[in-house]
Design a protein around this motif. Structure first.
Motif, mmCIF file in Angstrom:
data_model
loop_
_atom_site.group_PDB
_atom_site.id
_atom_site.type_symbol
_atom_site.label_atom_id
_atom_site.label_comp_id
_atom_site.label_asym_id
_atom_site.label_seq_id
_atom_site.Cartn_x
_atom_site.Cartn_y
_atom_site.Cartn_z
ATOM 1 N N GLN A 13 0.740 -1.272 0.014
ATOM 2 C CA GLN A 13 -0.008 0.116 -0.066
ATOM 3 C C GLN A 13 0.721 1.197 -0.018
ATOM 4 O OE1 GLN A 13 -2.323 -0.831 3.426
ATOM 5 N NE2 GLN A 13 -4.168 -2.127 2.091
ATOM 6 N N ALA A 16 2.543 1.764 -3.339
ATOM 7 C CA ALA A 16 1.317 1.929 -4.278
ATOM 8 C C ALA A 16 1.307 3.454 -4.236
ATOM 9 C CB ALA A 16 0.217 1.330 -4.170
ATOM 10 N N GLU A 17 1.026 4.025 -3.021
ATOM 11 C CA GLU A 17 0.774 5.435 -2.789
ATOM 12 C C GLU A 17 2.012 6.215 -3.477
ATOM 13 O OE1 GLU A 17 -1.079 8.564 0.424
ATOM 14 O OE2 GLU A 17 -0.846 6.265 0.824
ATOM 15 N N SER A 20 1.756 5.932 -7.292
ATOM 16 C CA SER A 20 0.662 6.462 -7.897
ATOM 17 C C SER A 20 0.866 8.128 -7.936
ATOM 18 C CB SER A 20 -0.560 6.232 -7.283
ATOM 19 O OG SER A 20 -0.743 6.834 -5.908
ATOM 20 N N LYS A 21 1.824 8.644 -7.133
ATOM 21 C CA LYS A 21 2.172 10.107 -7.044
ATOM 22 C C LYS A 21 3.204 10.482 -8.313
ATOM 23 C CE LYS A 21 1.018 11.570 -2.554
ATOM 24 N NZ LYS A 21 1.164 10.280 -1.434
ATOM 25 N N ASN A 27 -4.257 5.747 -10.413
ATOM 26 C CA ASN A 27 -4.525 5.922 -9.032
ATOM 27 C C ASN A 27 -3.878 4.936 -8.083
ATOM 28 O OD1 ASN A 27 -6.534 3.710 -8.850
ATOM 29 N ND2 ASN A 27 -8.108 4.739 -9.438
ATOM 30 N N LYS A 28 -4.291 5.161 -6.844
ATOM 31 C CA LYS A 28 -3.303 4.276 -5.616
ATOM 32 C C LYS A 28 -3.951 3.006 -5.892
ATOM 33 C CE LYS A 28 -2.641 4.066 -0.859
ATOM 34 N NZ LYS A 28 -3.351 3.139 -0.285
ATOM 35 N N GLU A 32 -1.661 -0.225 -6.758
ATOM 36 C CA GLU A 32 -1.597 -1.569 -5.811
ATOM 37 C C GLU A 32 -1.741 -2.858 -6.968
ATOM 38 O OE1 GLU A 32 -3.596 -2.896 -1.677
ATOM 39 O OE2 GLU A 32 -3.661 -0.854 -2.066
#
Length: 214
Positions: A13, A16-17, A20-21, A27-28, A32
């Protein structure tokens, strides 16, 4: 084991965060899913270097089985386009960056990507020789043909006439970009290096199915 998988879930997670930035188009939650898919593809490789990512063989299998690519030379170039740091492995970040263009890239991003794939020696130009090489490689040879090379040379000349805007007998990025903007079909003039719409749809349905269910 439960403890381990919970930790993994947290790590995934967080990754992924972050990704995704850094990477456009996902998106996140999607990031993921792609990380999980990546981990699944790595599988339980007995090879301890697995930390590095997908090797050429595994990656080519994905291009072939998932995205329907068949041209060895082009698949090799796609691998190199994904493997930005040239360490012979596609890392999880390179995987997500590459897929963002592959699946959802803008025309700009795709033009840049295709040009990189076709610029075989990385000198910033697609030369006559490179075109010849790629076209010869991608055409199905008829056993009856005397010398298919002549036909391919003609094709190279026709292509240059159409795409070589500044008439220096090779395609610069500017030439390629202008030609593709005028005629989008020229994007993959020298070989299929992007997935078709059907493969993209199937891949996304498979990869993001968890996100669709909630």
């Amino acid at each position: 084991m439960a403890e381990m998988s919970a930790m993994n879930r947290k790590l995934i997670q967080n990754l992924a965060e972050t990704l995704s930035k850094q990477v456009k188009h996902f998106n996140k939650t999607e990031a993921e899913c792609l990380i999980r898919l990546f981990n699944g593809l790595l599988g339980d490789q007995s090879d301890r270097r697995v930390g590095n990512g997908l090797d050429r063989g595994k990656f080519r299998n994905i291009l072939h089985n998932t995205f329907g690519m068949t041209d060895d030379m082009i698949m090799d170039r796609v691998f190199r386009a994904f493997d930005k740091d040239n360490d012979s492995y596609v890392s999880v970040k390179e995987w997500i960056e590459g897929l963002s263009i592959f699946l959802r890239g803008t025309l700009d991003e795709k033009i840049k990507y295709c040009f990189d794939v076709y610029d075989l020696n990385g000198d910033g130009y697609i030369s006559r020789e490179e075109m010849f090489h790629m076209l010869k490689n991608s055409l199905i040879r008829q056993p009856t043909e005397e010398d298919p090379d002549e036909g391919i040379k003609d094709l190279v000349e026709i292509t240059l006439k159409k795409m070589d805007h500044d008439h220096d007998s090779r395609l610069s990025y500017a030439d390629f970009e202008k030609a593709v903007r005028d005629e989008n079909l020229l994007l993959e003039a020298f070989g299929t290096c992007l997935p078709d719409a059907k493969s993209i749809l199937e891949f996304e349905q498979h990869a993001f199915q968890d996100t669709l269910e909630h």
